[in-house]
Design a protein around this motif. Structure first.
Motif, PDB file in Angstrom:
ATOM      1  N   GLY A  39     -15.379   5.952  -8.635  1.00 28.73           N
ATOM      2  CA  GLY A  39     -15.732   7.152  -9.559  1.00 28.73           C
ATOM      3  C   GLY A  39     -14.364   7.964  -9.942  1.00 28.73           C
ATOM      4  O   GLY A  39     -14.269   8.765 -10.766  1.00 28.73           O
ATOM      5  N   SER A  40     -13.215   7.550  -9.221  1.00 26.82           N
ATOM      6  CA  SER A  40     -11.922   8.209  -9.600  1.00 26.82           C
ATOM      7  C   SER A  40     -10.878   7.228  -9.374  1.00 26.82           C
ATOM      8  O   SER A  40     -11.058   6.070  -8.761  1.00 26.82           O
ATOM      9  N   THR A  41      -9.606   7.453  -9.966  1.00 24.59           N
ATOM     10  CA  THR A  41      -8.567   6.522  -9.947  1.00 24.59           C
ATOM     11  C   THR A  41      -7.251   7.581  -9.413  1.00 24.59           C
ATOM     12  O   THR A  41      -6.916   8.618 -10.262  1.00 24.59           O
ATOM     13  N   GLU A  42      -6.744   6.964  -8.583  1.00 17.65           N
ATOM     14  CA  GLU A  42      -5.636   7.863  -7.779  1.00 17.65           C
ATOM     15  C   GLU A  42      -4.059   7.212  -8.236  1.00 17.65           C
ATOM     16  O   GLU A  42      -4.102   6.064  -8.035  1.00 17.65           O
ATOM     17  N   LEU A  43      -3.375   7.991  -8.639  1.00 21.70           N
ATOM     18  CA  LEU A  43      -1.909   7.519  -9.000  1.00 21.70           C
ATOM     19  C   LEU A  43      -0.963   8.485  -8.112  1.00 21.70           C
ATOM     20  O   LEU A  43      -1.067   9.617  -8.087  1.00 21.70           O
ATOM     21  N   VAL A  44      -0.054   7.590  -7.535  1.00 12.52           N
ATOM     22  CA  VAL A  44       0.946   8.393  -6.559  1.00 12.52           C
ATOM     23  C   VAL A  44       2.051   7.354  -6.694  1.00 12.52           C
ATOM     24  O   VAL A  44       2.394   6.436  -6.713  1.00 12.52           O
ATOM     25  N   VAL A  45       3.273   8.151  -7.035  1.00 15.08           N
ATOM     26  CA  VAL A  45       4.633   7.684  -7.223  1.00 15.08           C
ATOM     27  C   VAL A  45       5.335   8.265  -5.729  1.00 15.08           C
ATOM     28  O   VAL A  45       5.294   9.329  -5.542  1.00 15.08           O
ATOM     29  N   GLY A  46       6.154   7.478  -5.246  1.00 16.60           N
ATOM     30  CA  GLY A  46       7.077   7.388  -4.126  1.00 16.60           C
ATOM     31  C   GLY A  46       8.336   6.761  -3.884  1.00 16.60           C
ATOM     32  O   GLY A  46       8.218   5.745  -4.718  1.00 16.60           O
ATOM     33  N   SER A  47       8.986   7.126  -3.092  1.00 16.39           N
ATOM     34  CA  SER A  47      10.169   6.242  -2.841  1.00 16.39           C
ATOM     35  C   SER A  47      10.637   6.330  -1.370  1.00 16.39           C
ATOM     36  O   SER A  47      10.419   7.477  -0.512  1.00 16.39           O
ATOM     37  N   ASP A  48      11.031   5.261  -0.569  1.00 17.20           N
ATOM     38  CA  ASP A  48      11.401   5.268   0.692  1.00 17.20           C
ATOM     39  C   ASP A  48      10.105   5.935   1.627  1.00 17.20           C
ATOM     40  O   ASP A  48      10.406   6.487   2.570  1.00 17.20           O
ATOM     41  N   GLY A  49       9.069   5.512   1.239  1.00 13.36           N
ATOM     42  CA  GLY A  49       7.629   5.830   2.154  1.00 13.36           C
ATOM     43  C   GLY A  49       7.405   7.434   1.866  1.00 13.36           C
ATOM     44  O   GLY A  49       6.542   7.931   2.417  1.00 13.36           O
ATOM     45  N   ALA A  50       8.069   8.059   0.890  1.00 12.25           N
ATOM     46  CA  ALA A  50       7.745   9.650   0.904  1.00 12.25           C
ATOM     47  C   ALA A  50       6.984   9.766  -0.745  1.00 12.25           C
ATOM     48  O   ALA A  50       7.435   9.018  -1.668  1.00 12.25           O
ATOM     49  N   VAL A  51       6.155  10.578  -0.690  1.00 11.53           N
ATOM     50  CA  VAL A  51       5.221  10.725  -1.879  1.00 11.53           C
ATOM     51  C   VAL A  51       5.907  11.761  -2.817  1.00 11.53           C
ATOM     52  O   VAL A  51       6.197  12.864  -2.287  1.00 11.53           O
ATOM     53  N   ALA A  52       6.047  11.313  -3.886  1.00 15.09           N
ATOM     54  CA  ALA A  52       6.867  12.374  -4.758  1.00 15.09           C
ATOM     55  C   ALA A  52       5.711  13.110  -5.732  1.00 15.09           C
ATOM     56  O   ALA A  52       5.768  14.350  -5.784  1.00 15.09           O
ATOM     57  N   HIS A  53       4.795  12.415  -6.361  1.00 19.21           N
ATOM     58  CA  HIS A  53       3.878  12.984  -7.161  1.00 19.21           C
ATOM     59  C   HIS A  53       2.712  12.128  -7.075  1.00 19.21           C
ATOM     60  O   HIS A  53       2.752  11.213  -6.835  1.00 19.21           O
ATOM     61  N   ALA A  54       1.461  13.029  -7.330  1.00 20.11           N
ATOM     62  CA  ALA A  54       0.161  12.312  -6.883  1.00 20.11           C
ATOM     63  C   ALA A  54      -1.062  13.088  -7.785  1.00 20.11           C
ATOM     64  O   ALA A  54      -1.063  14.271  -8.137  1.00 20.11           O
ATOM     65  N   PHE A  55      -1.957  12.315  -8.303  1.00 17.03           N
ATOM     66  CA  PHE A  55      -2.740  13.057  -9.164  1.00 17.03           C
ATOM     67  C   PHE A  55      -4.160  12.114  -8.911  1.00 17.03           C
ATOM     68  O   PHE A  55      -4.062  10.939  -8.892  1.00 17.03           O
ATOM     69  N   SER A  56      -5.235  12.736  -8.995  1.00 18.97           N
ATOM     70  CA  SER A  56      -6.804  12.110  -9.048  1.00 18.97           C
ATOM     71  C   SER A  56      -7.369  12.173 -10.187  1.00 18.97           C
ATOM     72  O   SER A  56      -7.435  13.382 -10.552  1.00 18.97           O
ATOM     73  N   ALA A  57      -7.627  11.143 -11.098  1.00 17.66           N
ATOM     74  CA  ALA A  57      -8.127  11.252 -12.527  1.00 17.66           C
ATOM     75  C   ALA A  57      -9.662  10.868 -12.197  1.00 17.66           C
ATOM     76  O   ALA A  57      -9.961   9.725 -11.391  1.00 17.66           O
ATOM     77  N   ASP A  58     -10.409  11.585 -12.707  1.00 16.17           N
ATOM     78  CA  ASP A  58     -11.842  11.251 -12.772  1.00 16.17           C
ATOM     79  C   ASP A  58     -12.422   9.992 -13.709  1.00 16.17           C
ATOM     80  O   ASP A  58     -13.098  10.243 -14.687  1.00 16.17           O
TER      81      ASP A  58
END
Length: 320
Positions: free
Chosen positions: A145-164
């Protein structure tokens, strides 16, 4: 003291999955991993409610999962529910069903409908642990039902979004023919591109060096791209698919009937009718990532389940 054993359960729009692991000083040791297609999101996009037969499929699977987890010694359990359970009118029925089943491990436990941002963070944590990748890394969890996009570096999340957008949602919304018509694909592409425009406004793709895909659409695409006669998770985890090969495969799947897809060796019977929708999401993502210099998709067998289990293993329990 006996080793801590944890059970993580993820109930999405299309499938329900179980991961049981033993906690050690070196990390989690997998004891059992299982997936079943239950299609909880059947018709939800149109009706706003869970279908009775979908809830029954979940109940049967969940009872079996709890029995398996108990046999393996699990004393902690967390069940997360994602896109399909966020907005339905009769979700209390779903919650009661899960509470009745999970009580055999932890009285009072029930499914948690987690926010898209937490889903993304857990997916990122699970997907990247132990997997070598050049940062910044984009993890994409393409669900039903959804697609999650997440960008991170060194194990830490910088940006995240859940698209329907997801394989079931896109299929039910636009891909009605078998195979889908050019007009249906164009309509679905419009939905996907609009959602990705919104997503990439929050999760920038510029600078991304590694694209990791998790969940059933991506793992199935990898199995097909590598010509496997049957699904083998050991061969899939960490495998790489060049974007040109991925693009050709996605176009091929969109042109096939469900019966033709089902005849492909690694294809799960419950995925054949919706893999076209998932392939189209993957195709539109590949176009955007290719434009910023990414050349391949890396596929991980580890995902939100691993992130949930890692969190369970780190939480102290009184008396233990």
């Amino acid at each position: 003291m006996s080793p801590l054993v944890v059970a993580a359960i993820d109930c999405g729009t299309n499938s329900i999955r179980l991961y049981v692991a033993r906690a050690t000083e070196a990390g989690l040791v997998e004891l059992h991993r299982e997936m079943r297609i239950v299609r909880l999101g059947q018709g939800v996009d149109a009706t706003g409610e869970f279908a009775a037969e979908a809830l029954e499929r979940v109940r049967v699977a969940l009872d079996d999962y709890v029995a398996t987890a108990r046999e393996l010694g699990a004393t902690r359990v967390r069940m997360v529910a994602t896109s399909a359970a966020r907005d339905v009118a009769n979700r209390d029925v779903f919650f009661a069903l899960t509470e009745a089943a999970l009580a055999a491990i932890t009285p009072g436990a029930r499914a948690e409908v987690i926010a898209g941002t937490e889903e993304a963070e857990l997916s990122y944590l699970g997907a990247t642990v132990g997997l070598a990748a050049a940062d910044p890394t984009l993890v994409v969890d393409l669900g039903g039902g959804s697609t999650e996009l997440v960008v991170g570096s060194d194990g830490a999340v910088a940006h995240a979004f859940s698209a329907d957008i997801g394989c079931v949602r896109i299929t039910e919304r636009a891909l009605h023919s078998d195979p889908p018509t050019a007009a249906e694909i164009a309509t679905a592409t419009g939905h996907i591109d609009a959602a990705l425009d919104e997503a990439t406004g929050v999760v920038p793709l510029d600078g991304v060096r590694t694209w990791i895909g998790v969940a059933g659409t991506f793992t199935t695409l990898a199995a097909l791209a590598h010509g496997l006669s049957e699904y083998d998770p050991a061969l899939i985890h960490g495998s790489r698919v060049p974007l040109d090969d991925l693009t050709a495969l996605c176009h091929r799947l969109l042109g096939m009937t469900s019966a033709e897809r089902l005849a492909l060796g690694p294809m799960h019977p419950g995925r054949a009718d919706v893999i076209g929708g998932g392939a189209l999401v993957a195709l539109r993502l590949a176009a955007r990532l290719g434009a910023v210099g990414v050349t391949e998709l890396v596929v991980s067998e580890h995902d939100i389940l691993d992130g949930v289990a890692m969190g369970l293993a780190a939480v102290p329990v009184a008396g233990n």
